[in-house]
Design a protein around this motif. Structure first.
Motif: not given
Length: 507
Positions: A224, A243-247, A249-250, A279, A283
């Motif tokens: 990341y 919220a960066d955890v979703e990033g 995933e990307d 992840l 999460s």
């Protein structure tokens, strides 16, 4: 506190304590870390691991992976040889989830003990949680939240309040175990949810940090950081919002969709298949806790084992940053004791009645900067500023977040450089107090011009600051220092403070 640090420095140079080794036999990897044995914070001399996958087959067969066993024994054989070469006095070896869960775990331990030449302690999940939390405490100092250690075979969670572990639990949710579950991704998600469902204590740490330990989570963080073009490379105390955890995933999707292998610095390609499962676990835990941030830690189980086995018991005032700063100064600075003197000498610039008055955080960072103020002396003058910046952003400095690290780098840059701009990658930390860093850096330049960074000189002179003036007071026998370079540097400092600078001779 000063006396304790000076004693530690004396120990650094004079004691002949043998290095200490910690062997961590995990479900996914086998690692040896060799630490200095004569200091109060863990400093690794050697750190190597082999990804063996011992726990790869435990879920399906109940046995350790045959190929993994062979790789692990080969790795331990090599580690034994390295330990002998380095002169390790003691090795503390622990085995975790895969070994305690496999029906042939005891047989493997017997063979591994013979190969390594030292007893191997099979720790329980609860013990593992406690040790990981103790390691994080050693590396960060102040911890209030949940420490999570994700391995190949298990997940350990420990609740920590003011340095005390209040909860410690272990779950069969390691990434290798989940990868080998014969279930769909949706069912694995449900399994994680069900396993964590009874842990109501997690929400007691709502709006607190989650401290992430373990190879999968660390590699996710590095990926990341790379994708975000993050300005620092040091992982320890790298923090992201939930919220960066979703990033993340990307970022994982990006990495997995590459047609050719993409080399990401310090990210293990062998760990990439574990990322989606890591992840998922992260999460779910974050949601149940209601965490505010995720803070990644380089310290964990191995440092906890070291702390439990050989490290001194620290009192509540122990600060890992100050110990590490002192040790770095002892290794790279010229004179023992100077850093503490300059800390006291420049304090009037930041007094309660000044525009740069300090909070506790500012005072702590100022002291750390002063302790390390002379680490660039041996480098060519043209390169000292950037050498110091690189030392600070890359050094093994526990107990400091990335904003604090950037601040220290800025101070030591200004300690050596006044004519060019601060490096852009430090400027990216736009929330650091750049003016405060500049004031302190200019003060350290002045202090060196007055004392050559030799102890015993600064205590004989003083600085006084008011809203409109800054005055350097010199004793009669040092009055000759009132001109030349010191006078120029005092003028630079006064201009920065928007006041008049003057030099007086004390009567």
């Amino acid at each position: 506190m000063a006396t304790g640090i000076l004693a530690a420095l004396k120990s650094f140079f004079s004691r002949e304590t043998s290095p200490v080794g910690v062997v961590d036999i995990g479900s996914n990897s086998v690692r040896l870390v060799i630490y200095r044995g004569d200091i109060s914070v863990p400093v690794p001399l050697f750190n190597e691991r082999v990804l063996c996958g011992l726990g790869r087959t435990v879920v399906r067969t109940g046995s350790l992976d045959k190929e993994g066993v062979a790789l692990a024994l080969e790795a331990l054989r090599g580690f034994s040889a390295v330990a002998e070469i380095v002169g390790v006095g003691q090795i503390f070896a622990v085995a975790t989830a895969a070994i305690r869960d496999a029906h042939n775990g005891d047989n493997f331990v017997a063979a591994a003990e013979e190969t390594l030449g030292t007893p191997i302690r099979q720790i329980s999940g609860v013990e593992e949680a406690h040790l990981a939390a103790r390691g994080v405490l050693m590396g960060m100092g102040e911890v209030h939240g949940i420490v999570g250690d994700l391995g190949g075979g298990s997940l350990e969670l420990a609740g920590v309040i003011e340095g005390r572990v209040t909860e410690a639990v272990s779950f069969p949710l390691g990434v290798l175990r989940l990868m080998n579950e014969e279930r769909s991704f949706k069912k694995i998600t449900a399994l994680i949810d069900k396993t964590l469902s009874g842990e109501e204590w997690l929400s007691d740490f709502e709006d607190r940090d989650f401290y992430a330990v373990g190879g999968t989570w660390r590699n996710l963080a590095r990926l990341y950081m790379y994708r975000q073009s993050y300005p620092l490379h040091a992982l320890h105390q790298y923090a992201v919002s939930v919220a960066d955890v979703e990033g993340m995933e990307d970022a994982v999707a990006w990495l997995q969709n590459q047609e050719i292998a993409v080399t990401v610095p310090n990210v293990s390609r062998q760990r990439v298949p574990t990322f989606p499962f890591g992840l998922l676990v992260l999460s779910q835990v974050l949601a149940r806790q209601g965490a505010s941030r995720v803070v990644f830690s380089d310290y964990g189980l191995r440092e906890g084992v070291l702390a439990e086995s050989v490290m001194p018991v620290h009192d509540k005032d122990f600060d890992p940053l100050m110990d590490s700063a002192s040790l770095l100064a002892a290794r790279l600075g010229r004179h023992e004791g100077y850093g503490e003197e300059v800390t006291l000498w420049c304090a009037p610039l930041f007094a309660e009645d000044t525009s740069h008055k300090e909070c506790v955080v500012h005072t702590r960072l100022r002291r750390a900067a002063c302790l390390m103020s002379d680490i660039g002396w041996a480098v060519h003058a043209d390169d000292r500023a950037m050498c110091c910046v690189n030392q600070i952003v890359q050094a093994l400095l526990p107990g400091i977040d990335h904003m604090g690290r950037a601040f220290l780098a800025a101070v030591l840059f200004y300690r050596h450089e006044t004519n060019i701009a601060l490096p852009s990658f430090i400027e990216q930390f736009h929330l650091i107090d750049k003016e405060r860093a500049q004031v302190l850096g200019y003060a350290l330049r002045l202090a060196d011009a007055l004392s050559a960074s030799i102890p015993g000189v600064l205590p004989r002179m003083s600085l006084k600051r008011t809203d409109k003036t800054i005055t350097l007071s010199l004793p009669p026998d040092l009055a000759k220092l009132g001109g030349g370079v010191p006078a120029k540097r005092l003028r630079q400092l006064a201009k920065l403070l928007k006041c008049e600078g003057g030099i007086e001779t004390a009567s």
